[in-house]
Structure formats: C-alpha cells, structure tokens
Design an enzyme around this catalytic site. Structure first.
Site, PDB file in Angstrom:
ATOM      1  N   HIS A   1      18.142 -24.052   3.152  1.00  0.00           N
ATOM      2  CA  HIS A   1      17.204 -22.922   3.146  1.00  0.00           C
ATOM      3  C   HIS A   1      16.983 -22.406   1.729  1.00  0.00           C
ATOM      4  O   HIS A   1      15.854 -22.090   1.340  1.00  0.00           O
ATOM      5  CB  HIS A   1      17.732 -21.801   4.041  1.00  0.00           C
TER       6      HIS A   1
ATOM      7  N   ASP B   1      10.109 -27.889   8.421  1.00  0.00           N
ATOM      8  CA  ASP B   1      11.259 -28.430   9.135  1.00  0.00           C
ATOM      9  C   ASP B   1      12.111 -29.330   8.232  1.00  0.00           C
ATOM     10  O   ASP B   1      11.597 -29.979   7.317  1.00  0.00           O
ATOM     11  CB  ASP B   1      10.782 -29.229  10.348  1.00  0.00           C
TER      12      ASP B   1
ATOM     13  N   LEU C   1      -5.911 -16.439  -1.718  1.00  0.00           N
ATOM     14  CA  LEU C   1      -5.235 -16.952  -0.529  1.00  0.00           C
ATOM     15  C   LEU C   1      -4.536 -15.846   0.255  1.00  0.00           C
ATOM     16  O   LEU C   1      -3.886 -14.976  -0.323  1.00  0.00           O
ATOM     17  CB  LEU C   1      -4.203 -18.002  -0.949  1.00  0.00           C
TER      18      LEU C   1
END
Length: 246
Positions: free
Chosen positions: A36, A19, A130
């Site tokens: 962004h 956020d 991962l």
C-alpha cells in the site's frame, strides 16, 4: 506511446481498480501494508497522466465497503497512510490543476481521515482540470441502495411518483451525480472481475485488465496503452456497426 493517442477521442471518465498491492508486497517478502505504501507513486502517475491529457474524471477504487472486513491492523495502517498521503499531495494536486472529490460513505471513516479529506476538497475546489474522485467506503451495491432510498423518500414525501422514475432520475440520485458514466475501466493485477465497483456507471465501460502488472508498478505508459486500446475499440452501446455514425 503518448504521441499516438488521439486527443479528439479521449474517454471522459476513467475508473481504476488498484489491485495487487498485497501480492506485490508478498513478492518482496514484506507485509501487505508495504505494498500500500509503495502504491502512492502509481496514484501520482495515473493522476498526472490523466491531467496531462485533459481527461475530465478519474475515479480510484481506494477503499471498498467490503474492505472493512480486513484485519484491523491493515485497516488502521491504510487509514493512517490515507491521511498522510492526502496531506502531502495537496501541493501536487494544485500544481496540476486537479480537484479532489470523494464518493462513498465517508461518515464511516475515522475523524482524522474525514478532516484531511474535507480540507483537501476545500483547498482544491477552485481547480478546473481533472476531477480526481476517491471511492472511499464505497461499493456499487451501496450506491444503488442509497439512490433507491433517496427516490423512495421522495415518493413517500409526495414530491415524486413511481412513474416519474427513469434512468436519468436514477443517475441523479447516485453518488456520481453530474459526472459522466465510466468510459474506460482499468484493473491491475490480472483478476477479471469488477468487484462491486460502480455497477451502474460501468454498464457500457470498456474494460482493460493488465495481467502482469500489480498496482505499485503502474506507470504512465500503462495508462497510455489502456487509452490506445480503448481508442481501437468500437463502442456500439447495443447497436450494430452499420448504425454507428462515422
């Protein structure tokens, strides 16, 4: 700070609400899209940081079902950015032995995005480190509704009875089938809410909100600090301290 982390007590699954991109851009006197674009390094830092420690799953709340209500020019820019980023990051993912997967209604994404995602998933599926999960066109309510539909269809087909439905079966019907529930959720930007993100999977997650950092400024030391805080908490899962096995 990294050296203080207890590698025997790592969260298996970390989820992140990324956020503050728009507010970060506003501080720079720029459009939201600028935020962004500058968030890519934060994604790389979080991914590499988790891979270095041996975290099993990292889920990034990339685009929610509610985000479709944003202005069209911002959505278009986000989708273009997603395509270019995935294409550019494949070598880095492979170098770090990271496998890319997705959850959400990806059929609603533009064709170019779906093509890039499918290619990246295929190219990284052999990686064993991962598991980087992008939550795209995803929400917790959507996930629960879709799981309910799956189970209802099985009941209708006669392959399942209502009495057979329990938590384990419901877990298997969710988009995160086979993935451990979230142990640690990190949110940047200071808002203290979960914003319709992984509602079922977050039931007993430890929440860590960074009040003074927007997502574009997130770096590995923020991840280390979140994990250290997680390791300092007592996870009781509804029990009392005396019942926990020491």
């Amino acid at each position: 700070m990294k050296e203080l982390i207890d590698l025997s007590n790592l969260p298996q699954h970390i989820a992140v609400i990324m956020d503050g991109n728009g507010r970060w851009a506003k501080r720079q006197g720029a459009a939201r899209v600028f935020g962004h674009r500058n968030a890519i390094k934060a994604v790389r830092e979080a991914t590499e940081g988790c891979a270095e420690l041996g975290i099993k799953h990292l889920t990034l709340y990339t685009f929610s079902t509610e985000n479709w209500g944003r202005p069209k020019f911002e959505i278009d820019a986000l989708m273009q950015l997603l395509v270019h980023t995935i294409r550019a990051e494949i070598p880095t993912l492979t170098e770090n032995n990271v496998r890319l997967t997705t959850i959400g209604d990806t059929t609603s994404l533009p064709r170019a995005c779906r093509a890039e995602l499918e290619e990246a998933i295929q190219l990284t599926e052999g990686n064993t480190g991962l598991n980087l999960i992008l939550a795209l066109s995803y929400s917790g309510k959507w996930d629960i509704v879709e799981a309910t539909k799956k189970l209802a269809q099985q009941v209708k087909n006669g392959t399942l009875t209502p009495d057979q439905i329990d938590e384990d079966l419901f877990n298997q019907a969710l988009a995160t089938e086979g993935i451990a529930n979230v142990d640690l959720m990190i949110r940047t930007g200071g808002d203290h809410r979960i914003s319709n993100f992984m509602l079922w999977q977050l039931a007993y997650a430890e929440l860590y909100v960074i009040n003074d950092v927007f997502w574009p400024d997130f770096r590995k030391p923020h991840l280390w600090e979140a994990i250290l805080t997680y390791q300092g908490r007592e996870r009781r899962f509804g029990k009392i301290s005396e019942q926990l096995v020491k």
